[in-house]
Structures are given as structure tokens and as C-alpha cells.
Design a protein around this motif. Structure first.
Motif, mmCIF file in Angstrom:
data_model
loop_
_atom_site.group_PDB
_atom_site.id
_atom_site.type_symbol
_atom_site.label_atom_id
_atom_site.label_comp_id
_atom_site.label_asym_id
_atom_site.label_seq_id
_atom_site.Cartn_x
_atom_site.Cartn_y
_atom_site.Cartn_z
ATOM 1 N N PHE A 150 -5.295 -7.506 0.412
ATOM 2 C CA PHE A 150 -4.462 -6.425 -0.092
ATOM 3 C C PHE A 150 -5.333 -5.277 -0.617
ATOM 4 C CE2 PHE A 150 -0.900 -5.158 -3.214
ATOM 5 C CZ PHE A 150 -0.289 -4.385 -2.232
ATOM 6 N N THR A 151 -6.312 -5.628 -1.424
ATOM 7 C CA THR A 151 -7.174 -4.604 -2.004
ATOM 8 C C THR A 151 -7.903 -3.826 -0.903
ATOM 9 O OG1 THR A 151 -7.616 -6.385 -3.526
ATOM 10 C CG2 THR A 151 -8.689 -4.299 -3.981
ATOM 11 N N LYS A 152 -8.413 -4.562 0.057
ATOM 12 C CA LYS A 152 -9.136 -3.905 1.151
ATOM 13 C C LYS A 152 -8.239 -2.917 1.881
ATOM 14 C CE LYS A 152 -12.558 -7.304 2.624
ATOM 15 N NZ LYS A 152 -12.664 -8.443 3.540
ATOM 16 N N SER A 153 -6.986 -3.334 2.154
ATOM 17 C CA SER A 153 -6.101 -2.486 2.948
ATOM 18 C C SER A 153 -5.728 -1.207 2.200
ATOM 19 C CB SER A 153 -4.859 -3.259 3.368
ATOM 20 O OG SER A 153 -4.133 -3.655 2.236
ATOM 21 N N ILE A 154 -5.573 -1.300 0.875
ATOM 22 C CA ILE A 154 -5.241 -0.088 0.112
ATOM 23 C C ILE A 154 -6.427 0.872 0.129
ATOM 24 C CG2 ILE A 154 -4.751 0.829 -2.191
ATOM 25 C CD1 ILE A 154 -3.121 -1.651 -2.735
ATOM 26 N N LEU A 155 -7.617 0.338 -0.056
ATOM 27 C CA LEU A 155 -8.805 1.185 -0.114
ATOM 28 C C LEU A 155 -9.059 1.897 1.211
ATOM 29 C CD1 LEU A 155 -11.185 -1.046 -2.244
ATOM 30 C CD2 LEU A 155 -9.963 1.027 -2.933
ATOM 31 N N SER A 156 -8.603 1.311 2.309
ATOM 32 C CA SER A 156 -8.906 1.903 3.600
ATOM 33 C C SER A 156 -7.702 2.562 4.273
ATOM 34 C CB SER A 156 -9.490 0.829 4.513
ATOM 35 O OG SER A 156 -8.530 -0.198 4.640
ATOM 36 N N ASN A 157 -6.611 2.812 3.488
ATOM 37 C CA ASN A 157 -5.411 3.414 4.063
ATOM 38 C C ASN A 157 -4.927 2.682 5.315
ATOM 39 O OD1 ASN A 157 -5.446 5.312 2.125
ATOM 40 N ND2 ASN A 157 -5.448 7.079 3.493
ATOM 41 N N ASP A 158 -5.006 1.353 5.261
ATOM 42 C CA ASP A 158 -4.553 0.556 6.395
ATOM 43 C C ASP A 158 -3.038 0.406 6.253
ATOM 44 O OD1 ASP A 158 -4.142 -1.215 8.406
ATOM 45 O OD2 ASP A 158 -5.729 -2.615 7.799
ATOM 46 N N TYR A 159 -2.292 1.474 6.673
ATOM 47 C CA TYR A 159 -0.870 1.601 6.353
ATOM 48 C C TYR A 159 -0.053 0.351 6.610
ATOM 49 C CZ TYR A 159 -1.846 6.612 6.134
ATOM 50 O OH TYR A 159 -2.353 7.816 5.817
ATOM 51 N N TYR A 160 -0.179 -0.189 7.823
ATOM 52 C CA TYR A 160 0.733 -1.280 8.174
ATOM 53 C C TYR A 160 0.383 -2.576 7.449
ATOM 54 C CZ TYR A 160 2.022 2.295 11.405
ATOM 55 O OH TYR A 160 2.411 3.483 11.906
ATOM 56 N N THR A 161 -0.882 -2.728 7.103
ATOM 57 C CA THR A 161 -1.237 -3.913 6.313
ATOM 58 C C THR A 161 -0.674 -3.784 4.902
ATOM 59 O OG1 THR A 161 -3.270 -4.016 7.587
ATOM 60 C CG2 THR A 161 -3.120 -5.449 5.667
#
Lengths: 356, 312
Positions: free
Chosen positions: B265-276
Motif C-alpha cells: 500500500f505504501t509503495k503504491s501511494i508513493l508512486s502514484n500507482d492509481y489502480y493499486t
């Protein structure tokens, strides 16, 4: 003094014998002497009322019989024997076998006495199974029988309901059913009608009278309401400041009371109120951390004698069944005229005795 | 029974509506996030960005993207991760949900059961050394961060005693023991504290006195009559506690090198991984809604006074 133990010899018709019971509580303010030498007998099949105002020690006396006193309580002296067995000498396990089995108790507030998260059928059945090695089915049929006995309609349906689905009066009936689960020899009812409204009170009192007839249990009925007493009790003990101040048959207490405190209680019954004003005993009960040396009631007593401040009166015999702890009964005491209403009742009683 | 069916279907409908609102709000808020999902965006030409946007559907207007997204998730398609080499998100998370949920559930179950027993014993032995010990344990357990506990456990059981694996997710149940213990400290402390307070009150109530008057032993009345009533407030805190533990504790997962979703979760927020982000949010919300639902049903099982049906 010798009369005090007049009833002291063990009598086979006595179910419960309480002798010189003293109970105190340690509190932050000091040691409260709640019960100070109480003795009485409860005979087989008899209903005895324990009457007195709040803090007179009636509830503590009952709880001592059940050995259900608060942790800071201490049983200082005395004995409580049930059919000759001193309950105060039993260990915890043995006492658990007595509780709910030989001696059962009914509490004051039916709204809080039942477990809100358990079906009432189970709460009754549990009481049966705790002391009888019977199957669930057997316990259930006994529970249904008990519900019927205490006047709950449609027991089979009610068995599966929870306390919140019952009215106050019905809940008290359920509490009574729990108490009767193991056919106790002694039933202690601690102000069982106080929390109920007047019509419910009458119904529950009727139930007690019926139960007395049908079960043959000895009932110790605690109340602060003399009006309730007249209805159910064979004998009455009046308590004040941790002592029994007068004890006798219902007739003796209602029609020939001898203790000024009993006079006060009777005069404050609403039905007897003269000229529309309700009589109240003046003052407040004494501080039981430092009990007075003389008669505890003396400061509130308009009939008090000089000796009342010096020595506590013993229970003095009036008749073989009637005792009162007042110096007014001493041969040396001056004759006093009781309150008008009490005097009227005494005359009525005297006439009746002559006529019979 | 009919009332129950009605109640449950109504609750499920509310849950669906709530979930839809959450998805919509998150979708809109996410579109406001600064930055883009592409690393080194500065080095990309506008043409490259356009191609990428087209590939991931990001060139469409927000409304169109929203409708497309909703339609897709209804078909179970949560899109692909922009970060992890175009992997489908369902596959990416599926491998990570298991460990997190397993640890969370084990920790909550173990923690509350042990905590409840401690609480009941403390209440029954009020103001004795047992009570003091239990309170002390609750305070220490509540105030020690679980990663400190994790490290202490690793040192004791893995490094010194060499009884259990120090980390990773390779030895089945044995690898779950230490992280479960580390995570269970706080629910255990909470349960002990809650149950003690409630139990002290319940044990002083009239119906317990009546049970005593029936001739019941203290232990038996504490567990049959007392516990059920003392459990009611605990149910309230167990729900959210379960969700937060099930969705993974980032730090504890890192310490034990466990592939859970907290880290994802943290990784996806930091990288704007929208769908994740969307997928994890939906997962988290669904779990929370499900737990709240279970809690409400549990209340009714425990406390007949709040039951939907009037009569049996």
C-alpha cells in the motif's frame, strides 16, 4: 436478663436459630457495628417478618444467614444454625451446597436481579441443576413447573424469553421461581415488594401466602413497610440500630406493641394517620460507628427514662411469645399512656382476648 | 428467521452503497494527486507521455475513466499495476493478502482470548498481586510499540534460543509464531484492560449476587454469567482492531520480511500507482464493512436486548 435467652434451647420445630449474631463492617470512617447481638428463631413453615428502617441491620442479618456479606464485613460473634448445623462453621464448599438448596434468597430489585443475556428458562434450570444431578430435560420440566407455580402464564413460551421481555412483577415471580428451585427449607425475601408498584406488591404478597401454604418453607420476610407485614407474617421482629427491639406474634406487635419505637412505626402508618397529618418519628437513627451506651432509641424517644441513657434495656418478656427491649416494662418504671391510636388498638385487642 | 433475512439483505445493500461512495470519493481525490505514475517524467517527451497515457487510458476525461473503472471492477477486473511491470493487480495483491490476513486473524484471536482470561482473573482477584501484575502487563503491552516487541522476540527465540525462524514466510505455521506474538501484544493488553474494568462492574451486579445465592462457585459464575455481559464493550473495539491488523502492519511485516499488503500500500501511494491504490482501498473498506457487519450480528448474539426480532 435471663429472659433474653428464653428461646435459647434448641427446639426441634425450629428450622433456623440465630444466636447473638454480631456483624461489623470496616470502612474508611471506622468500624460500623451493623448488627449487635441479634437472636431469633424461625420455625418450620412459619413466616417471620423482620421490620425496621433503612440501616437497622435487617438486610445484613439476612445476608449473614446466606453468608453473602461484602468483603469488608466481619462476623464478630454468634451462631446461625439450620436444623442444628452452624452455618458459620461451614467451609466455602459446604456453604455453596447450602445456598440455593437449603436456604434461598429473593432480592429487592427484580429489574436487576436477572442476567439480561440469559434466557430465563436457563436461569431457573441452572438453579435446579446446581444442586440436583438431573438431566437437562428433567431440569427443564422442573423449570416449567416452577414458572407455573409462581403464576407465569404460558410457561413453555416464556421459558425461552429473556428478562427484558418480562414486566417487573413477572421478573420478581421468576426470581421467586429460582429461589424455589430446590425446595429450600428457608426462604429469605429481602424487601421483595419494595421496588414494585402497589398493585404488583399485592399480587406478590398473595403469591407468598400461597407459596407458604403449598411449599411449607419457612420464610424470613424483610421489609420496612409494616403494612406489608400484617398481610403475610405469623411473627414479627422489629429491628432498630442493629438490634431486635421487639419480637412477637403479628397480633401482639400490631395490637399490643410495648416498645416506643414500634409505637412510632405503627403511628406512622398512613391508614392510621389522624387529622390528615402523617406522623413521622422525629430524629435519625444513631451512628453505628460509635453506638450509644444506653438505649439507642432514647434520643428520639419521647417516653425515654433516665436509665435509658445509662444502660441498654434487655429484651423483657411480656408473654411467652412476646418480648420488648424497653425499660418501660421494668416493674420500677412509671406507667405511661401510649399514643392514642396504639392505645385504641390495645383496648381492641384486650376486648378480643376476653371474648375468646 | 424472515426478519433476519430482511435485516441481512438491507445491511448488505447499505454496505454496497457505502462501498460505492468510498470508491467514488477515492477515485476523485486520487485524480487530484500531484505528480504522475511515470518515473523520470521530466526525461520523457510529450509524445512518449501521450503514448503511455493512451496505453493506460489516462488520456480520457475523468468521467469516462470513472465509468470505465466501475464497469471493470464489477467484472472483477481491477486493472494492472503501473509500477510492477504491468502485472494484474488482483494477482499482485492475492499473494500478499494471505499472509497479512492470516497474521492479523491469528494475532487478534490469540490476543483477545489470552487478554480476556487475564482480565477475568484480574477482576476476580481484584486488588491482589495478580491484579497488579495484569494491570502492569496491560500498561506495558499497550505502550510498547509492536516493532520493539518484534525485535525482542526475534532476539530471544530466533537468535539466542534458535527455536523459531527469524523471518520470511517459508516454514508455514512456524514462521507465523513470532510475528503473531508481536502483533498480539496490543489486542491482548486492550482486551485485558477492557475486560477487567467491565468484569469488576459486572461482578458487583445484582444478577451475579443472585447466581452466588444459587450456590454457584466464583469461577463458574465469572465465566457463565459475568463474561458474556463483560464482552459487549469488547466487541466494539475488536472490529477495527481486526481490520487494522489484517491489512498488515508495515513495520512488523518489514521486520519479519513478510510479503504482506501493508508494504504494498505504501509503495503504491508513493508512486502514484492509481489502480493499486484503488484496489487496496477497496479491499480495506470491504474488510472494514464486513467486520462492522459481523460485529453488529455478534452484538445481537451476545445481547438479546438489541435483537432485531421481537419474539422467537
Amino acid at each position: 436478663m435471663s429472659d433474653r435467652h428464653a428461646a435459647g434451647n434448641r427446639n426441634s420445630s425450629n428450622r433456623l436459630e440465630v444466636r447473638e449474631l454480631s456483624v461489623s463492617f470496616s470502612t474508611y470512617l471506622g468500624v460500623v457495628r451493623a448488627v449487635r447481638g441479634v437472636s431469633f428463631d424461625l420455625r418450620q413453615g412459619e413466616t417471620m417478618a423482620l421490620v425496621g428502617e433503612s440501616g437497622s441491620g435487617k438486610t445484613v442479618t439476612c445476608r449473614a444467614v446466606m453468608r453473602l456479606l461484602a468483603k469488608n464485613a466481619s462476623l464478630d460473634s454468634g451462631s446461625i444454625s439450620l436444623d442444628g448445623t452452624d452455618l458459620l462453621k461451614l467451609n466455602r464448599r459446604e456453604m455453596r451446597d447450602v445456598r440455593g438448596n437449603d436456604v434461598a434468597m429473593i432480592f429487592q430489585d427484580p429489574m436487576t436481579s436477572l442476567n439480561p443475556t440469559m434466557k430465563i428458562g436457563r436461569q431457573i434450570g441452572e438453579a435446579v441443576r446446581l444442586h440436583n444431578n438431573v438431566s437437562r430435560a428433567k431440569a427443564k420440566s422442573r423449570a416449567l413447573e416452577l414458572l407455573d407455580l409462581v403464576g407465569i402464564e404460558d410457561p413453555a413460551r416464556r421459558y425461552h424469553q429473556y428478562p427484558h421481555q418480562f414486566s417487573g412483577g413477572q421478573r420478581q415471580r421468576v426470581v421467586i421461581a429460582i429461589a424455589l428451585a430446590c425446595d429450600p427449607k428457608v426462604l429469605i425475601a429481602d424487601e421483595p415488594t419494595t421496588a414494585l408498584d402497589v398493585t404488583m406488591q399485592a399480587q406478590i404478597l398473595d403469591l407468598f401466602k400461597e407459596l407458604k401454604r403449598r411449599t411449607g418453607a419457612s420464610i424470613l420476610f424483610v421489609t420496612h413497610d409494616l403494612g406489608v407485614v400484617a398481610n403475610v407474617a405469623d411473627r414479627v421482629a422489629v429491628m432498630y440500630a442493629g438490634r431486635i427491639v421487639e419480637i412477637g406474634t403479628s397480633d401482639e406487635i400490631f395490637y399490643d406493641p410495648r416498645h416506643p419505637y414500634t409505637w412510632g412505626l405503627l403511628s406512622s402508618l398512613p391508614a392510621l394517620a389522624q387529622d390528615g397529618r402523617l406522623y413521622a418519628i422525629p430524629g435519625a437513627p444513631p451512628d453505628l460507628i460509635y453506638p450509644p451506651t444506653g438505649d439507642a432509641f432514647a434520643p428520639r424517644n419521647e417516653y425515654a427514662l433516665a436509665i435509658d441513657d445509662l444502660a441498654e434495656p434487655p429484651l423483657i418478656r411480656v408473654t411467652p411469645t412476646h418480648y420488648a427491649a424497653t425499660w418501660l416494662l421494668d416493674p420500677r418504671a412509671p406507667a405511661v399512656e401510649p399514643p392514642p391510636e396504639v392505645a385504641r388498638r390495645q383496648r381492641l385487642y384486650a376486648d378480643r382476648q376476653v371474648n375468646i | 428467521m424472515k426478519r433476519w433475512a430482511l435485516y441481512i439483505s438491507r445491511r448488505l445493500l447499505y454496505m454496497a452503497v457505502t462501498l460505492w461512495l468510498i470508491i467514488t470519493a477515492t477515485f476523485l481525490l486520487m485524480s487530484l494527486l500531484p505528480g504522475s505514475p511515470y518515473n523520470y517524467r521530466d526525461q520523457l517527451s510529450q509524445a512518449q507521455i501521450d503514448i503511455l497515457d493512451q496505453k493506460y487510458g489516462l488520456n480520457q476525461p475523468l468521467a469516462v475513466r470513472y465509468v470505465t473503472y466501475l464497469r471493470n471492477i464489477l467484472h472483477g477486473d481491477f486493472g494492472i499495476s503501473l509500477q510492477f511491470s504491468d502485472q494484474p493487480i488482483t494477482k499482485l495483491l492475492a499473494n500478499r493478502v494471505g499472509p497479512s490476513m492470516r497474521l492479523g486473524l491469528q494475532a487478534v484471536a490469540f490476543g483477545t482470548v489470552v487478554g480476556t482470561i487475564l482480565g477475568v482473573i484480574a477482576a476476580m482477584r481484584q486488588n491482589t498481586w495478580i491484579d497488579t501484575f495484569s494491570s502492569l502487563f496491560a500498561i506495558i503491552g499497550r505502550s510498547t510499540p509492536n516493532f520493539v516487541v518484534a525485535v525482542i522476540l526475534q532476539f530471544t527465540f530466533a537468535v539466542s534460543l534458535k527455536l523459531l525462524p527469524i523471518g520470511l514466510w517459508k516454514d508455514g505455521f512456524r514462521s507465523t509464531i513470532l510475528p503473531t506474538l508481536a502483533l498480539s501484544i496490543s489486542p491482548m493488553a486492550d482486551a485485558a484492560r477492557f475486560i477487567r474494568t467491565e468484569m469488576v462492574e459486572v461482578l458487583g451486579s445484582d444478577y451475579i449476587e443472585l447466581a452466588r445465592a444459587k450456590g454457584m462457585s466464583e469461577t463458574r459464575l465469572a465465566f457463565t454469567h459475568g463474561l458474556r455481559n463483560a464482552l459487549i464493550p469488547l466487541v466494539t473495539i475488536i472490529g477495527p482492531m481486526t481490520v487494522s491488523l489484517m491489512t498488515g502492519s508495515l513495520v512488523v511485516e518489514n521486520i519479519f520480511a513478510i510479503p504482506g499488503i501493508g508494504e504494498q500500500f505504501t509503495k503504491s501511494i508513493l508512486s502514484n500507482d492509481y489502480y493499486t491504490i484503488m484496489a487496496v482501498t477497496i479491499l480495506y473498506s470491504s474488510l472494514l464493512l464486513a467486520v462492522i457487519f459481523v460485529m453488529d450480528v455478534l452484538y445481537q448474539v451476545i445481547d438479546p436486548r438489541v435483537r432485531v426480532e421481537a419474539d422467537a
